[in-house]
Design an enzyme around this catalytic site. Sequence first.
Site, mmCIF file in Angstrom:
data_model
loop_
_atom_site.group_PDB
_atom_site.id
_atom_site.type_symbol
_atom_site.label_atom_id
_atom_site.label_comp_id
_atom_site.label_asym_id
_atom_site.label_seq_id
_atom_site.Cartn_x
_atom_site.Cartn_y
_atom_site.Cartn_z
ATOM 1 N N HIS A 25 88.956 4.739 66.867
ATOM 2 C CA HIS A 25 88.518 3.387 66.507
ATOM 3 C C HIS A 25 88.526 3.336 64.983
ATOM 4 O O HIS A 25 87.572 3.740 64.322
ATOM 5 C CB HIS A 25 87.123 3.105 67.060
ATOM 6 C CG HIS A 25 87.080 3.069 68.555
ATOM 7 N ND1 HIS A 25 87.730 2.090 69.281
ATOM 8 C CD2 HIS A 25 86.495 3.877 69.465
ATOM 9 C CE1 HIS A 25 87.520 2.305 70.581
ATOM 10 N NE2 HIS A 25 86.788 3.392 70.721
ATOM 11 N N ASP A 48 92.175 1.542 68.368
ATOM 12 C CA ASP A 48 92.249 0.184 67.819
ATOM 13 C C ASP A 48 92.001 0.287 66.321
ATOM 14 O O ASP A 48 91.410 1.260 65.846
ATOM 15 C CB ASP A 48 91.313 -0.820 68.512
ATOM 16 C CG ASP A 48 89.851 -0.401 68.603
ATOM 17 O OD1 ASP A 48 89.372 0.364 67.740
ATOM 18 O OD2 ASP A 48 89.173 -0.862 69.548
ATOM 19 N N ASN A 93 85.342 13.829 74.579
ATOM 20 C CA ASN A 93 85.913 12.695 73.850
ATOM 21 C C ASN A 93 84.939 12.277 72.747
ATOM 22 O O ASN A 93 83.728 12.235 72.970
ATOM 23 C CB ASN A 93 86.077 11.553 74.880
ATOM 24 C CG ASN A 93 86.824 10.344 74.387
ATOM 25 O OD1 ASN A 93 87.938 10.475 73.864
ATOM 26 N ND2 ASN A 93 86.245 9.159 74.571
ATOM 27 N N GLU A 103 91.347 5.926 72.568
ATOM 28 C CA GLU A 103 90.735 4.577 72.470
ATOM 29 C C GLU A 103 91.209 3.853 71.211
ATOM 30 O O GLU A 103 90.412 3.209 70.511
ATOM 31 C CB GLU A 103 89.197 4.668 72.465
ATOM 32 C CG GLU A 103 88.627 5.435 73.641
ATOM 33 C CD GLU A 103 87.101 5.410 73.722
ATOM 34 O OE1 GLU A 103 86.462 4.642 72.977
ATOM 35 O OE2 GLU A 103 86.551 6.177 74.535
ATOM 36 N N GLU A 130 81.185 11.567 73.375
ATOM 37 C CA GLU A 130 80.469 11.377 72.120
ATOM 38 C C GLU A 130 79.235 12.277 71.950
ATOM 39 O O GLU A 130 78.124 11.800 71.722
ATOM 40 C CB GLU A 130 80.104 9.891 71.962
ATOM 41 C CG GLU A 130 81.360 9.017 72.000
ATOM 42 C CD GLU A 130 81.112 7.525 71.791
ATOM 43 O OE1 GLU A 130 79.967 7.085 71.951
ATOM 44 O OE2 GLU A 130 82.080 6.824 71.478
#
Length: 319
Positions: free
Chosen positions: A212, A242, A176, A240, A135
Amino acid sequence: NGLNALAKTQGKLYFGSATDNPELTNTAYTAILDNNMMFGQITPGNSMKWDATEPEPGTFTFSGGDQIADLAKTNGQLLRGHNTVWYSQLPSWVTSTSWNATGLTAAIQRHVSTVVGHYKGQSLSSSYSWDVVNEPFNDDGTFRSDVFYDTLGESYISIALIAARAADPNAKLYINDYNIEGTGAKSTAMQNLVTSLKSQGVPIDGVGIESHLIVGEVPTTMQENLEAITALGVEVAITELDIRMTLPETAALLDQQKTDYQTVISACMAVEKCVGMTVWDYTDLYSWVPSTFSGQGAACPWDENLDRKPAYDGIVAGL
Ligand code: XIL
């Protein structure tokens, strides 16, 4: 049969899940997690982060991370190391020291080389990867202001990548981030960073696309964006995934979520160098979403009772 088996049949390296140490005492949960036809890869949700692995300067603790690495080995699963340099979940000695450039460079090098070196060769396969830098960007594509950037500028990224390569030459080294799923300023910034690193000969193998996402708001440009990133000569992975909703869940939201999961998985499947997909835990029981995004949840493909949701069928349809 299972998600990983299907993904591999279609030419991908893995379909995986994040997990976390406290969850591993739930045997109904581990029965699904441990099945390598379902999940061929796991990521530790917390236990390899800086606060967990180097709580005091030069003092390393690997018990939590080792439990996940050992589980992956026992289960015949790949491991994604997560992560070495991130603005969050830092021990206070990192955030409260007034660093000069030399001191922080040495601290990054010691941290990255010790952690990545510890897990070298612990995975079953050389195709495991590390989120070396996590990030680094703001949503507008500028670099995030944190202890690393404020002290070293963007050079902290190459310092970390070079240390990781030296510690484990076989690991795939990733940067990432989130909100780089579709085209836009943040994805462009990531692409510019990859281009710049490559032109300097800094090791970079992949870009992690966190994903996300929000039900009904999956970017329409995802496949095009993944193609643009891989055209730079790196692989990508959905790291990741979701897809959250505002609670309470309804049949209509769960149905839209199924479509959205299919859209994301299809985008990865359509891009040759998108190597795998990881959900940020497979069940709503252990999702990070409700505690982070107030009023939102139900983001995972299995519900809180460990039953499959329509989203599971969306993933299967996308694979
Ligand atoms: C989250 C974990 O899932 C939570 O348990 C923890 O409290 C906070 O971090 N992006 C990342 C992950 O790269 O490391 C984060 O994981 C979720 C957002």
